[in-house]
Scaffold this motif. Sequence first.
Motif, short mmCIF file in Angstrom:
data_model
loop_
_atom_site.label_atom_id
_atom_site.label_comp_id
_atom_site.label_asym_id
_atom_site.label_seq_id
_atom_site.Cartn_x
_atom_site.Cartn_y
_atom_site.Cartn_z
N SER A 112 0.81 -1.21 0.00
CA SER A 112 0.00 0.00 0.00
C SER A 112 0.85 1.27 0.00
O SER A 112 1.89 1.34 0.66
N SER A 141 1.42 5.11 0.96
CA SER A 141 1.01 5.98 2.07
C SER A 141 1.11 7.46 1.74
O SER A 141 0.33 8.27 2.26
N ARG A 167 -8.55 13.48 9.33
CA ARG A 167 -7.74 12.60 8.48
C ARG A 167 -6.60 13.37 7.81
O ARG A 167 -5.52 12.85 7.62
N ASN A 176 -8.97 11.27 2.30
CA ASN A 176 -7.60 10.87 2.58
C ASN A 176 -6.56 11.91 2.16
O ASN A 176 -5.44 11.89 2.68
N ALA A 178 -11.82 7.64 0.17
CA ALA A 178 -12.00 6.19 0.22
C ALA A 178 -13.09 5.72 -0.73
O ALA A 178 -13.24 4.51 -0.95
N THR A 235 -9.69 2.80 -3.46
CA THR A 235 -9.55 4.00 -2.64
C THR A 235 -8.33 4.81 -3.07
O THR A 235 -7.33 4.24 -3.52
N ALA A 247 -5.38 7.01 -1.77
CA ALA A 247 -4.68 7.17 -0.49
C ALA A 247 -3.88 8.46 -0.40
O ALA A 247 -3.66 8.98 0.70
N ASP A 262 -6.55 1.70 1.80
CA ASP A 262 -6.34 2.61 2.93
C ASP A 262 -6.85 2.05 4.25
O ASP A 262 -6.93 2.78 5.24
N SER A 286 -9.75 1.33 5.17
CA SER A 286 -11.04 1.88 5.62
C SER A 286 -12.10 0.81 5.82
O SER A 286 -13.10 1.05 6.50
#
Length: 361
Positions: free
Chosen positions: A37, A39, A210, A264, A280, A304, A306, A324, A326
Amino acid sequence: MAGLFGTTPSTTTTANTVNTTGDTSRDVELTAPPEDSISDIHFSSKSEHLAVASWDKKVRIYEINSDGSSAGKALYEHDAPVLSVQWSGDGSKVASAGADKMAKLFDVATGQAQQVAAADEPIKSVRFCTPPGSSEMLITGSWDKKIRYWDLRTPNPVATVQLPERVYSMDVSQGLLVVGCAERHIQIFNLTNPTTVYKTAQSPLKWQTRIVKCFPDATGYVVGSVEGRCAIQHVEDKQQASNFSFKCHRETPASGSPTVYAINAVSFCPGYGTFSTAGADGTFHLWDKDAKHRLKGYPNVGGTIAATDFNRTGSIFAYAVSYDWSKGYSANTPQYPNKVMLHPMESDEAKPRSQQGLFKR
């Protein structure tokens, strides 16, 4: 019209009609994306290079060509997932930090990375700043409820500031530092006096913060939450009447309750002061905060989103399609997309609209 990634399709509108549906058909996928993933992503302000941070413990640096093609130029590793990445102002270095409780600095010229900062808990965010009368410094914001200022020529922080809660998001613009913490705390700093909180606020949104993002002119900031809402907030009391919040990134059925999604990422387009939100729900949108108007809404990208960022000229909008968390661990399947897409911006795509619109409050 010649576009960044080839030929830009012509758009025909009448005097009273503006197409508010965005087109992603020409978006190009970044070559060789991370293995886990994504970030955070951040463009250099000096060149067409993009830094990408990932849960696979690596930071990758890519060069983006005018035709939309890309090539990996450098890679370095942390000891745990990387949560934040940021280019220095002169484009010569990349800072990154994450779950290994340390920040690293990568020197583009030498190709070497070294640890330059540490915390007692994972570091959620890193930002460069240049306080008046000082050279460029690094700020780290951690889940240990502290921000630290680092002179990169010395091994210890030059200052540490205790916060009321864990750092979830942090951003800098000119002399403004805004820190979004757990429990909806917002801490605002004037970097002329970086160790003293200039103002303490609480997010006007009801649920967890967030993302926070400073206005380019440093007069305020955007707050995005997990409840599908954004808030436009100004720093000074005389501008408080201009504060407002609006709904976005939610699906409203004909009957029943709406489905809300976390926001996000927020990114400002250079030169215009308009901004994007991504969430998301797998969509991104462009907004004109001054006119209270949505400029464009884009179709679902299949996963999603991110992280996002504009390049230095605003001609490319990059967005990371990546899980993410979620929907919990069960939704993180091997088939879930994990990629960075490059969206070529048309010349007027993020341009502020003269006509006034209304956000749905």
